[in-house]
Write a protein that holds these residues in place. Structure first.
Motif, PDB file in Angstrom:
ATOM      1  N   ASN A   1       0.814  -1.222   0.000  1.00  0.00           N
ATOM      2  CA  ASN A   1       0.000   0.000   0.000  1.00  0.00           C
ATOM      3  C   ASN A   1       0.848   1.271   0.000  1.00  0.00           C
ATOM      4  OD1 ASN A   1      -2.528  -1.204  -0.087  1.00  0.00           O
ATOM      5  ND2 ASN A   1      -2.696  -1.381   2.133  1.00  0.00           N
ATOM      6  N   LEU A   2       2.098   1.134   0.447  1.00  0.00           N
ATOM      7  CA  LEU A   2       3.032   2.260   0.419  1.00  0.00           C
ATOM      8  C   LEU A   2       3.882   2.257  -0.855  1.00  0.00           C
ATOM      9  CD1 LEU A   2       4.289   2.156   4.124  1.00  0.00           C
ATOM     10  CD2 LEU A   2       2.691   3.814   3.131  1.00  0.00           C
ATOM     11  N   GLY A   3       3.620   1.317  -1.741  1.00  0.00           N
ATOM     12  CA  GLY A   3       4.397   1.212  -2.963  1.00  0.00           C
ATOM     13  C   GLY A   3       5.737   0.530  -2.774  1.00  0.00           C
ATOM     14  N   LEU A   4       5.866  -0.274  -1.692  1.00  0.00           N
ATOM     15  CA  LEU A   4       7.120  -0.964  -1.381  1.00  0.00           C
ATOM     16  C   LEU A   4       6.932  -2.465  -1.530  1.00  0.00           C
ATOM     17  CD1 LEU A   4       7.996   1.023   1.880  1.00  0.00           C
ATOM     18  CD2 LEU A   4       8.946   1.405  -0.406  1.00  0.00           C
ATOM     19  N   LYS A   5       7.898  -3.119  -2.122  1.00  0.00           N
ATOM     20  CA  LYS A   5       7.851  -4.562  -2.288  1.00  0.00           C
ATOM     21  C   LYS A   5       8.740  -5.236  -1.247  1.00  0.00           C
ATOM     22  CE  LYS A   5       6.995  -4.383  -7.275  1.00  0.00           C
ATOM     23  NZ  LYS A   5       7.487  -4.806  -8.618  1.00  0.00           N
ATOM     24  N   PRO A   6       8.265  -6.294  -0.602  1.00  0.00           N
ATOM     25  CA  PRO A   6       9.077  -6.975   0.419  1.00  0.00           C
ATOM     26  C   PRO A   6      10.451  -7.388  -0.091  1.00  0.00           C
ATOM     27  CG  PRO A   6       6.817  -7.765   0.495  1.00  0.00           C
ATOM     28  CD  PRO A   6       6.914  -6.874  -0.719  1.00  0.00           C
ATOM     29  N   GLU A   7      10.539  -7.818  -1.327  1.00  0.00           N
ATOM     30  CA  GLU A   7      11.824  -8.282  -1.859  1.00  0.00           C
ATOM     31  C   GLU A   7      12.826  -7.148  -2.067  1.00  0.00           C
ATOM     32  OE1 GLU A   7       8.909  -8.250  -5.450  1.00  0.00           O
ATOM     33  OE2 GLU A   7       8.850  -8.692  -3.294  1.00  0.00           O
TER      34      GLU A   7
END
Length: 273
Positions: free
Chosen positions: A42-48
């Motif tokens: 939702n913040l535009g961040l990907k876990p990887e």
């Protein structure tokens, strides 16, 4: 640009994220892997794409089994004190050993984010050390600082020094004394919460914020302050905010934007650009 967001705060789970154009750093992960993934996206961040995580201490609401799985699944290196690693190993065994852990005793850097740990006053039979952190990064040639303390029984002079100059501050405001005194909690637990190794009362949090503000030289210090780890049973966000606002107003401090980090809810994102 320097961005900061509290993803969750409270005894059911704690996690925050700060990021620049070069680095994404998690602070604690006491939430479920599913919750983390959804809120980061939702913040535009990907876990990887997370550069690293730092851990304040080994209580389950700051590093859960699901949080460890999240780190393992996404190959996220964990920066933590050697004492915290021992605490985690006693609790999680081989799972903690399988994580890519990096111990430290002093300040360190994750790409363009400088991280300085300091001791705080939070300890029990299950954890031997708890840390606060300051995070610093340059934006358009000027360095900005985030101060971070979610669990402490008191705020000492060294903590004030470590947190002074913060532009964004996260400070525990855990309980109201009257609500705690009249609660269902066992006496021994109340005694620990009230001790200098337990948690921080609303009034003490407010006084600490005022002292940090006074010790800070920059005009825009403590522009944003988040009251964190608010107890579900012995406090509520509106009360914590009122106590802090009244204390600061009594000392003629009127330029701080105060927010209460609510249980299990993502807070507003602060962007410094």
């Amino acid at each position: 640009m320097l961005n900061f967001c509290i993803l969750a705060s409270g005894s059911s789970g704690n996690c925050s994220v700060l990021w620049t154009d070069r680095a994404v750093v998690l602070v604690d992960c006491g939430c479920s892997s599913k919750y983390m993934t959804a809120n980061l996206e939702n913040l535009g961040l990907k876990p990887e794409n997370i550069s690293a995580a730092v851990i304040t201490h080994a209580h389950i609401d700051h590093i859960s089994a699901s949080g460890l799985n999240f780190f393992l699944k996404n190959n996220i290196p964990i920066h933590l004190h050697a004492d915290t690693l021992e605490d985690m190993s006693r609790k999680y065994g081989d799972k903690a050993d399988d994580c890519r852990t990096i111990s430290f005793n002093d300040g360190f850097k994750i790409k363009d984010i400088e991280i300085m740990p300091f001791d705080v006053h939070h300890r029990d039979n299950n954890i031997s050390r708890t840390l606060g952190f300051s995070f610093s990064s340059a934006v358009q040639g000027r360095k900005y600082k985030i101060g971070y303390v979610t669990d402490t029984g008191k705020v000492c002079k060294n903590m004030i020094k470590s947190l002074s100059g913060s532009n964004i501050l996260v400070m525990e405001s855990n309980y109201d004394r009257e609500m705690l005194d009249s609660s269902f909690r066992p006496y021994e637990n109340k005694r620990w919460v009230l001790s200098e190794w337990g948690h921080l009362a609303n009034e003490d949090a407010a006084q600490a914020i005022a002292e940090i503000k006074t010790a800070s030289a920059a005009a825009d210090s403590l522009k944003y302050v988040f009251l964190a780890h608010i107890s579900q049973h012995h406090n509520h966000p509106e009360l914590a905010l009122k106590v802090a606002k009244d204390m600061l107003y009594s000392q003629n401090i009127t330029d701080i934007n105060l927010f209460a980090a609510k249980r299990g809810q993502r807070c507003r994102t602060i962007k410094i650009s």
